[in-house]
Design an enzyme around this catalytic site. Structure first.
Site, PDB file in Angstrom:
ATOM      1  N   LYS A  92      20.703  45.530-102.107  1.00  0.00           N
ATOM      2  CA  LYS A  92      21.411  46.661-101.515  1.00  0.00           C
ATOM      3  C   LYS A  92      21.977  46.225-100.177  1.00  0.00           C
ATOM      4  CE  LYS A  92      20.735  51.349 -99.819  1.00  0.00           C
ATOM      5  NZ  LYS A  92      19.898  52.551 -99.830  1.00  0.00           N
ATOM      6  N   LYS A 120      23.867  47.315-105.627  1.00  0.00           N
ATOM      7  CA  LYS A 120      24.525  48.400-104.908  1.00  0.00           C
ATOM      8  C   LYS A 120      25.179  47.919-103.628  1.00  0.00           C
ATOM      9  CE  LYS A 120      23.089  52.636-102.750  1.00  0.00           C
ATOM     10  NZ  LYS A 120      21.950  53.309-102.228  1.00  0.00           N
ATOM     11  N   CYS A 176      14.849  58.199 -95.660  1.00  0.00           N
ATOM     12  CA  CYS A 176      15.959  58.572 -94.769  1.00  0.00           C
ATOM     13  C   CYS A 176      16.404  60.030 -94.901  1.00  0.00           C
ATOM     14  CB  CYS A 176      17.147  57.636 -94.937  1.00  0.00           C
ATOM     15  SG  CYS A 176      17.916  57.693 -96.566  1.00  0.00           S
TER      16      CYS A 176
HETATM   17  C1  PBG Z   1      18.918  56.115 -99.439  1.00  0.00           C
HETATM   18  C2  PBG Z   1      20.113  55.889-100.290  1.00  0.00           C
HETATM   19  C3  PBG Z   1      21.456  55.746 -99.913  1.00  0.00           C
HETATM   20  C4  PBG Z   1      22.181  55.692-101.096  1.00  0.00           C
HETATM   21  C5  PBG Z   1      21.279  55.768-102.142  1.00  0.00           C
HETATM   22  N1  PBG Z   1      19.997  55.866-101.629  1.00  0.00           N
HETATM   23  C6  PBG Z   1      22.108  55.779 -98.584  1.00  0.00           C
HETATM   24  C7  PBG Z   1      21.889  54.713 -97.603  1.00  0.00           C
HETATM   25  O1  PBG Z   1      21.224  53.718 -97.839  1.00  0.00           O
HETATM   26  O2  PBG Z   1      22.371  54.937 -96.503  1.00  0.00           O
HETATM   27  C8  PBG Z   1      23.675  55.618-101.192  1.00  0.00           C
HETATM   28  C9  PBG Z   1      24.268  56.208-102.421  1.00  0.00           C
HETATM   29  C10 PBG Z   1      25.719  56.482-102.342  1.00  0.00           C
HETATM   30  O3  PBG Z   1      26.408  56.135-101.361  1.00  0.00           O
HETATM   31  O4  PBG Z   1      26.228  57.066-103.309  1.00  0.00           O
HETATM   32  N2  PBG Z   1      18.466  55.041 -98.723  1.00  0.00           N
END
Ligand code: PBG
Length: 331
Positions: free
Chosen positions: A203, A256, A126
């Protein structure tokens, strides 16, 4: 348990007594500090919604890493923040040999003072795709789909490339199906059979990633991530994600976000024996800071209490933007 024979307050009377019976502890080496690596030199650009957190060019990131090593922090989680012009539909920068994180890893590995730090690399597309999604996009007029299997092939390439550059641990955060097995194969084929995979196994599609997307410039240009990240209502599904990643070869798992999902962390800890980390994400940091700025919460105590809650729920280690501040308090 009959009062007055039992008086629970006896063991709370002095700090020495409380310390003796304390069940959960925080240690600097169980904190991982995220770093956002951007192009250029001498760049140190504060992220407006995350006080004290910066986009850093490699030379500046090196200084930050040295501070973390001196504080006894366990490791770093590296993210790349490429220039808009270097993004494309495929996220080529994610597996480029001279990609931002690859270059940072090579530089860090030459610096002996960083030896105590585990260098972890986030694996995702991303930050590198022009559309900001974590996988490849197939468009059909108004409709679009995030493709799974073709994305997995690219993510596996990215993992191998990051390991080749010196990552001690690769951490896939994309949420495609089957990525762990594909990454294990790609790592082994590249001679990196000793490099562990820490999967962001559970996640959730969360509003709490908002500030990160400003930091990483990774906001999806259209749609959202709900077809690949999990529905926040689903605990049982989180357990299936974890089981699946472990079967595919994940050495450790990440949960997460952290604070809004402490029940999920607890359930994961009860269910499986792999090392388990939690990511106290950007929005958790930002909301606490917003309250600190207004004087609504006492900074040090609220920070430590938030970290303690995550450890108490069952996380062995915590990825947190508070890593340096908390380590300083513990010193
Ligand atoms: C990438 C990623 C994200 C985060 C960690 N790796 C963002 C998302 O999934 O949009 C979020 C970390 C944070 O909010 O501190 N995919």
């Amino acid at each position: 348990m009959n009062f007055p024979v039992t008086r629970l307050r006896r063991l709370r009377r002095t700090e020495a007594m409380r310390s003796l019976v304390r069940e959960t502890h925080l240690r600097p080496d169980s904190f991982i500090y995220p770093l956002f690596i951007c192009p250029g030199e001498g760049v140190r650009k504060e992220i407006s919604s995350m006080p004290g957190v910066f986009n850093l060019s490699i030379d500046e990131a090196m200084k930050e890493a040295e501070t973390c090593a001196a504080l006894g922090i366990g490791g770093l989680m590296l993210f790349g923040v490429p220039a808009e012009k270097d993004k494309d539909e495929q996220g080529t920068g994610a597996w480029a040999d001279d990609g931002l994180v690859q270059t940072a890893l090579r530089a860090f590995k030459k610096n002996r003072t960083l030896d105590p730090l585990l260098l972890m690399a986030d694996v995702c597309l991303c930050e590198y795709t022009s559309h900001g999604h974590c996988g490849l996009v197939a468009r059909d007029g108004e409709h679009y789909q995030i493709q799974n299997d073709s994305s997995v092939a690219l993510l596996a390439k990215a993992a191998a490339s990051l390991a080749a550059a010196g990552a001690d641990i690769v951490a896939p955060s994309d949420m495609m199906d089957g990525r762990i097995a594909a990454m294990r194969d790609a790592l082994d084929a590249g001679g990196h059979e000793q490099i562990p995979i820490m999967s962001y196994a559970s996640k959730f599609a969360s509003a709490f990633y908002g500030p990160f997307r400003e930091a990483a410039g990774s906001t999806p240009q259209f749609g959202d991530r709900r077809s690949y990240q999990m529905d926040g209502a689903n605990l049982r599904e989180a357990m299936r994600e974890i089981d699946q990643d472990i079967v595919e070869g994940a050495d450790m798992i990440l949960m997460k976000p952290a604070m809004p999902y402490l029940d999920v962390i607890y359930a994961a800890r009860e269910r499986c024996d792999v090392p388990l980390g939690a990511y106290q994400v950007s929005g958790e940091y930002s909301m606490l800071h917003a309250a600190f700025q207004r004087g609504w919460l006492e900074q040090d105590r609220a920070m430590m209490e938030s970290l303690l809650s995550i450890r108490r729920a069952g996380a062995d280690f915590i990825i947190t933007y508070f890593a340096k501040d908390a380590a300083r308090l513990l010193a």
